[in-house]
Motif scaffolding. Structure first.
Motif, PDB file in Angstrom:
ATOM      1  N   CYS A  11      17.347  -7.989 -12.067  1.00  0.00           N
ATOM      2  CA  CYS A  11      17.353  -9.165 -12.918  1.00  0.00           C
ATOM      3  C   CYS A  11      16.346  -8.732 -13.965  1.00  0.00           C
ATOM      4  O   CYS A  11      15.254  -8.097 -13.881  1.00  0.00           O
ATOM      5  CB  CYS A  11      17.024 -10.792 -12.318  1.00  0.00           C
ATOM      6  SG  CYS A  11      15.487 -10.929 -11.642  1.00  0.00           S
ATOM      7  N   THR A  13      14.731 -11.573 -15.829  1.00  0.00           N
ATOM      8  CA  THR A  13      13.815 -12.325 -15.943  1.00  0.00           C
ATOM      9  C   THR A  13      12.244 -12.004 -14.930  1.00  0.00           C
ATOM     10  O   THR A  13      12.810 -11.807 -13.786  1.00  0.00           O
ATOM     11  CB  THR A  13      14.134 -13.882 -15.313  1.00  0.00           C
ATOM     12  OG1 THR A  13      15.422 -14.192 -16.228  1.00  0.00           O
ATOM     13  CG2 THR A  13      13.283 -14.925 -15.522  1.00  0.00           C
ATOM     14  N   GLY A  45      11.882 -17.681 -19.543  1.00  0.00           N
ATOM     15  CA  GLY A  45      11.902 -18.114 -18.184  1.00  0.00           C
ATOM     16  C   GLY A  45      11.141 -17.417 -17.165  1.00  0.00           C
ATOM     17  O   GLY A  45      10.555 -16.276 -17.325  1.00  0.00           O
ATOM     18  N   ARG A  47      10.606 -16.052 -12.784  1.00  0.00           N
ATOM     19  CA  ARG A  47      11.318 -16.290 -11.145  1.00  0.00           C
ATOM     20  C   ARG A  47      10.127 -16.570 -10.385  1.00  0.00           C
ATOM     21  O   ARG A  47       8.881 -16.037 -10.651  1.00  0.00           O
ATOM     22  CB  ARG A  47      11.686 -14.783 -10.698  1.00  0.00           C
ATOM     23  CG  ARG A  47      12.920 -14.233 -11.289  1.00  0.00           C
ATOM     24  CD  ARG A  47      13.364 -12.947 -10.946  1.00  0.00           C
ATOM     25  NE  ARG A  47      12.495 -11.847 -11.188  1.00  0.00           N
ATOM     26  CZ  ARG A  47      12.035 -11.001 -10.299  1.00  0.00           C
ATOM     27  NH1 ARG A  47      12.283 -11.342  -9.072  1.00  0.00           N
ATOM     28  NH2 ARG A  47      11.033 -10.146 -10.623  1.00  0.00           N
ATOM     29  N   LEU A  58      14.463 -20.275 -10.359  1.00  0.00           N
ATOM     30  CA  LEU A  58      14.448 -19.716 -11.689  1.00  0.00           C
ATOM     31  C   LEU A  58      13.997 -21.035 -12.444  1.00  0.00           C
ATOM     32  O   LEU A  58      14.559 -21.935 -12.415  1.00  0.00           O
ATOM     33  CB  LEU A  58      15.734 -19.477 -12.268  1.00  0.00           C
ATOM     34  CG  LEU A  58      15.835 -18.906 -13.760  1.00  0.00           C
ATOM     35  CD1 LEU A  58      14.802 -17.658 -14.256  1.00  0.00           C
ATOM     36  CD2 LEU A  58      17.543 -18.615 -14.418  1.00  0.00           C
ATOM     37  N   ASN A  72      17.618 -19.651  -7.496  1.00  0.00           N
ATOM     38  CA  ASN A  72      17.889 -18.479  -8.015  1.00  0.00           C
ATOM     39  C   ASN A  72      18.528 -17.624  -7.179  1.00  0.00           C
ATOM     40  O   ASN A  72      18.312 -16.530  -6.686  1.00  0.00           O
ATOM     41  CB  ASN A  72      16.478 -17.838  -8.395  1.00  0.00           C
ATOM     42  CG  ASN A  72      16.864 -16.699  -9.592  1.00  0.00           C
ATOM     43  OD1 ASN A  72      17.898 -16.290  -9.731  1.00  0.00           O
ATOM     44  ND2 ASN A  72      15.622 -16.037  -9.956  1.00  0.00           N
ATOM     45  N   ARG A  80      20.176 -12.762  -8.304  1.00  0.00           N
ATOM     46  CA  ARG A  80      19.451 -13.354  -9.112  1.00  0.00           C
ATOM     47  C   ARG A  80      20.038 -13.864 -10.542  1.00  0.00           C
ATOM     48  O   ARG A  80      20.862 -13.124 -10.598  1.00  0.00           O
ATOM     49  CB  ARG A  80      18.008 -12.798  -9.180  1.00  0.00           C
ATOM     50  CG  ARG A  80      17.037 -12.900  -7.940  1.00  0.00           C
ATOM     51  CD  ARG A  80      15.865 -11.847  -8.235  1.00  0.00           C
ATOM     52  NE  ARG A  80      15.037 -12.093  -6.878  1.00  0.00           N
ATOM     53  CZ  ARG A  80      15.242 -11.279  -5.935  1.00  0.00           C
ATOM     54  NH1 ARG A  80      16.213 -10.542  -5.790  1.00  0.00           N
ATOM     55  NH2 ARG A  80      14.283 -11.368  -5.043  1.00  0.00           N
ATOM     56  N   ASP A  82      19.605 -14.881 -14.541  1.00  0.00           N
ATOM     57  CA  ASP A  82      18.502 -14.614 -15.816  1.00  0.00           C
ATOM     58  C   ASP A  82      18.791 -15.657 -16.987  1.00  0.00           C
ATOM     59  O   ASP A  82      20.151 -16.353 -16.918  1.00  0.00           O
ATOM     60  CB  ASP A  82      19.043 -13.305 -16.405  1.00  0.00           C
ATOM     61  CG  ASP A  82      18.576 -12.173 -15.735  1.00  0.00           C
ATOM     62  OD1 ASP A  82      17.190 -12.260 -15.406  1.00  0.00           O
ATOM     63  OD2 ASP A  82      18.962 -11.257 -15.547  1.00  0.00           O
ATOM     64  N   THR A  83      17.934 -15.939 -17.809  1.00  0.00           N
ATOM     65  CA  THR A  83      18.187 -16.862 -18.829  1.00  0.00           C
ATOM     66  C   THR A  83      19.022 -15.903 -19.865  1.00  0.00           C
ATOM     67  O   THR A  83      19.012 -14.582 -19.914  1.00  0.00           O
ATOM     68  CB  THR A  83      16.947 -17.285 -19.420  1.00  0.00           C
ATOM     69  OG1 THR A  83      16.248 -16.079 -19.774  1.00  0.00           O
ATOM     70  CG2 THR A  83      16.149 -18.083 -18.434  1.00  0.00           C
TER      71      THR A  83
END
Length: 135
Positions: A11, A13, A45, A47, A58, A72, A80, A82-83
């Protein structure tokens, strides 16, 4: 490079740059906003993993101006999430690109089940995520 990250489920983030910016205790997660610059602007964001936290989270500042928290873990393959700044959605980091609304509902990709969401409250410069209540 982005394709390889998706292929391996890596990911984008980040974890908070300051590990002391958050804590978990008695079913709640506390986040100190001044120590978490990743959440200053919509689309940002972090984690949250470790420190006895279950599930991994998240936490993000949505394009709607609100703060949100989700488990998440994508409901398709467990990767995971992500934004996605500017889209009002979040997305799995895998090649399936399962996409969800801020309230966890699937809107694209392979996932058919929603992700768990958790209520977030802001009190001054602190966020509290309640793990005992699903949003």
């Amino acid at each position: 490079m982005k394709f390889l990250k998706r292929l391996f489920g890596i990911c984008e983030t980040p974890m908070p740059g300051d590990p002391q910016s958050w804590s978990v205790q008695d079913g709640t997660v506390k986040i100190d906003l001044p120590r978490t610059p990743e959440l200053r602007t919509p689309g940002g964001g972090v984690r949250l993993e470790g420190k006895g936290l279950e599930p991994r989270l998240l936490v993000f500042h949505g394009d709607d101006g609100q703060y949100h928290a989700i488990a998440n873990r994508c409901t398709h393959m467990g990767r995971r999430i992500d934004t996605l700044a500017g889209s009002n959605t979040i997305q799995c980091c895998s090649v399936s690109k399962s996409t969800f609304t801020y309230d966890g509902q699937p809107v694209g990709g392979a996932a058919k089940r929603p992700v768990k969401t958790y209520p977030v409250t802001r009190d001054g410069e602190a966020l509290t995520v309640s793990l005992s209540n699903q949003g």
